[in-house]
Design a protein around this motif. Structure first.
Motif, PDB file in Angstrom:
ATOM      1  N   UNK A 296       0.843  -1.194   0.000  1.00  0.00           N
ATOM      2  CA  UNK A 296       0.000   0.000   0.000  1.00  0.00           C
ATOM      3  C   UNK A 296       0.881   1.249   0.000  1.00  0.00           C
ATOM      4  N   UNK A 297       0.828   2.002  -1.094  1.00  0.00           N
ATOM      5  CA  UNK A 297       1.694   3.181  -1.219  1.00  0.00           C
ATOM      6  C   UNK A 297       1.325   4.249  -0.196  1.00  0.00           C
ATOM      7  N   UNK A 298       0.062   4.326   0.180  1.00  0.00           N
ATOM      8  CA  UNK A 298      -0.340   5.449   1.037  1.00  0.00           C
ATOM      9  C   UNK A 298       0.223   5.324   2.452  1.00  0.00           C
TER      10      UNK A 298
ATOM     11  N   UNK B  99       3.213   4.700   3.259  1.00  0.00           N
ATOM     12  CA  UNK B  99       4.503   5.399   3.289  1.00  0.00           C
ATOM     13  C   UNK B  99       4.310   6.909   3.421  1.00  0.00           C
ATOM     14  N   UNK B 100       3.268   7.411   2.808  1.00  0.00           N
ATOM     15  CA  UNK B 100       2.966   8.837   2.943  1.00  0.00           C
ATOM     16  C   UNK B 100       2.661   9.178   4.396  1.00  0.00           C
ATOM     17  N   UNK B 101       1.871   8.309   5.019  1.00  0.00           N
ATOM     18  CA  UNK B 101       1.514   8.541   6.414  1.00  0.00           C
ATOM     19  C   UNK B 101       2.755   8.403   7.302  1.00  0.00           C
TER      20      UNK B 101
ATOM     21  N   UNK C 281       5.832   9.145   6.558  1.00  0.00           N
ATOM     22  CA  UNK C 281       6.591  10.405   6.449  1.00  0.00           C
ATOM     23  C   UNK C 281       5.894  11.528   7.208  1.00  0.00           C
TER      24      UNK C 281
END
Lengths: 270, 300
Positions: free
Chosen positions: A224-226, A228-230, A232
């Motif tokens: 799940x790419x999202x 990694x956003x969270x 960061x």
């Protein structure tokens, strides 16, 4: 400039409504006027000056020294500025906050962050039941902003949350994320029974394996790419949460007893 | 003006204001990020027939992308915000959403917004998930057959983007001119916020406005065609055997100027024997486009 400081003179003999002690309600008042503000919740009148020694300073940056679990509604309606509490607080700290920062060095009572729509609430100790939950009769809990609990939270943390992020670093009681409408709840440590109970939408991250309700369906593990956003985004707020979110997860969809568009992510390796 | 044997015409490139956007496309590997980026920038050479001009600005390393995967920054320009929005939504839906493992993010922060995920979220048929961070960023997660497509809700619109910067490369032979164009393109690709939208960055069919046939918006630039020398009002002498053009679009006047400057330097460095003997630029007399890039100022 030094913060405007309230130093608790002693344990209050009644619960205190500390809602007036926020920057926007103190703006324009003199120190004497602030000292005359009533905080009583019984018929016995008690003023700010009687309960606290006051050290004048920057009114956009408040500091409360000496906490008590009888100090209720601290930071209620906070929209800007900061409040720092060196000690415990009572119920509904940060209630209906829309901005600014509220930092509590000790424990918080029930309903901390209730109705929040923005800003940042940090509790260094433990939080009581119904963290960021709505009051009885209200429809939505957390509506935005960030809540970080360094310790444990009680039962039904994130109940009916609608938006925003809650991070709990050392576990929760039963029914974490109950009736979630949307938003993101991240729990390190253990959770009690039935996390995500009756959640409609939203994302619940769990660091430890847990027995979910049979109304959650396994979906498998995906990159799940999202997350990694969270990771960061939360790096500066909670390193533990960032570490968790950089890992991989098993996803469960539910709660199928209701809408079923929510998701529980259980860490695959932690 | 002669710079180390290369004749620089005393002229300028005339460019126009366009609406521009930048997006970042990531993928599980560099290969799949490039596949998606190549696809979304396909058939986007000229506004005349494609609806937009698009190209790859640069590749991004894993440390530079929001989701820490290999990525590509892509620029898309069109004549109006509405047309750009239409092109962006269509291309995103057909070329990036469809690419395995892709994700898409805003490449321009701030300013008016163009819809990215907001435009294609309904592909999720009710299963799309919104995620909003408290710093204001908003994302859509759309379930697809390989997992989910992560897409930022919007990207920034650049209203003062610039389209139509150009260089006309003239060489003695086909080989030297193509070599010069390749050297210039290699240097220009390193410049930020600028794209050269034609195949490999180079166009051989430069145009003049209009033509003898009814309905033709543009037709061959006969003044620069070596085979028409003598038959038309030609601007190339007998020493020129081939002309190639490089068209440059950018998110700002400075970006286009920077790319043109890099291209000119590369042409001068290559020299007239191995590359171009003369460099010119296309314009319409200076009365149409608000941006003028004088070649002499760029090589100074």
């Amino acid at each position: 400039m030094k913060p405007f400081t309230f130093i608790l003179r002693g344990e209050p003999d009644q619960r205190l409504d500390c809602a007036p002690l926020v920057p926007e309600r103190l703006a324009g008042l003199s120190t004497a006027e602030i000292a005359r503000l009533p905080l009583n919740t019984t018929r016995k009148k008690i003023t700010t000056g009687e309960m606290f020694r006051i050290r004048a300073g920057d009114l956009t940056s408040l500091r409360l020294e000496g906490g008590s679990e009888r100090l209720d509604n601290i930071g209620e309606g906070l929209a800007a500025g900061s409040i720092e509490v060196e000690g415990h607080v009572g119920k509904a700290a940060g209630r209906n906050m829309s901005g600014g920062r509220l930092t509590i060095a000790g424990d918080a009572g029930p309903f901390a962050g209730s109705g929040m729509s923005g800003g940042r609430l940090e509790i260094s100790g433990n939080a009581g039941d119904f963290l960021a939950a709505p009051f009885p009769g209200e429809i939505q809990g957390l509506r935005g902003g960030l809540v970080v609990v360094r310790g444990q939270a009680g039962e039904r943390a994130g109940d009916r949350m609608r938006r925003g992020i809650i991070v709990i670093e050392k576990g929760t009681g039963d029914y974490a994320g109950s009736r979630m409408i949307a938003g993101t709840l991240i729990v390190m440590g253990s959770t009690g029974r039935l996390p995500g109970y009756l959640m409609r939408r939203g994302s619940l991250f769990l660091a430890e394996q847990v027995s979910l309700s049979p109304t959650f369906l396994p979906c498998g593990a995906f990159p799940f790419a999202f997350t990694r956003l969270f990771a960061d985004h939360l790096k500066a707020e909670s390193r533990a949460a960032a570490r968790l979110l950089r890992g991989s997860f098993e996803r469960y969809a539910g709660d199928m007893a209701v809408l079923g568009k929510g998701e529980v992510f259980v860490a695959a390796r932690w | 003006m002669n710079v180390r044997g290369v004749e620089i015409d005393d002229t300028f490139a005339e460019a126009f204001a366009m609406s521009g956007a930048a997006i970042i496309i990531t993928g599980p590997t560099r290969r799949w990020a490039l596949n998606a980026a190549t696809s979304i920038t396909g058939f986007a050479t000229s506004i005349i027939g494609c609806g937009c001009e698009a190209g790859i600005d640069r590749e991004l390393g894993m440390r530079e992308t929001p989701d820490h995967r290999p990525g590509v920054r892509v620029l898309i320009l069109s004549m109006s915000p509405d047309e750009l929005q239409k092109q962006l939504a269509n291309r995103l839906g057909q070329c990036v959403l469809t690419a395995p493992g892709s994700a898409c993010f805003s490449g321009v922060q701030g300013g008016p917004r163009l819809r990215l995920g907001d435009a294609i979220r309904y592909f999720g048929d009710g299963w799309q998930i919104s995620k909003r961070l408290d710093d204001g960023r908003h994302f859509w997660r759309v379930p697809v057959m390989d997992g989910e497509f992560l897409c930022e809700a919007t990207t920034g619109l650049v209203t003062q983007a610039v389209g139509g910067g150009n260089l006309l490369l003239m060489g003695r032979s086909y080989e030297t001119t193509l070599r010069a164009a390749e050297a210039a393109i290699d240097a220009m690709r390193a410049m930020p916020d600028a794209i050269m939208p034609f195949p490999g960055g180079i166009v051989r069919s430069g145009t003049k406005i209009g033509g003898k046939y009814k309905g033709m918006l543009a037709s061959t630039n006969d003044a620069y065609c070596p085979t028409l020398r003598g038959a038309v009002d030609s601007v190339i002498d007998a020493s020129i055997g081939c002309v190639l053009e490089i068209v440059i679009d950018g998110l700002s006047e400075a970006a286009v100027a920077g790319a043109m400057r890099a291209g000119l330097r590369a042409l001068v460095r290559l020299g007239p024997k191995r590359g171009a003997v003369r460099v010119g630029a296309g314009n319409y007399g200076g009365g149409l486009g608000p941006f003028k890039f004088h070649l002499k100022e760029l090589v100074a």
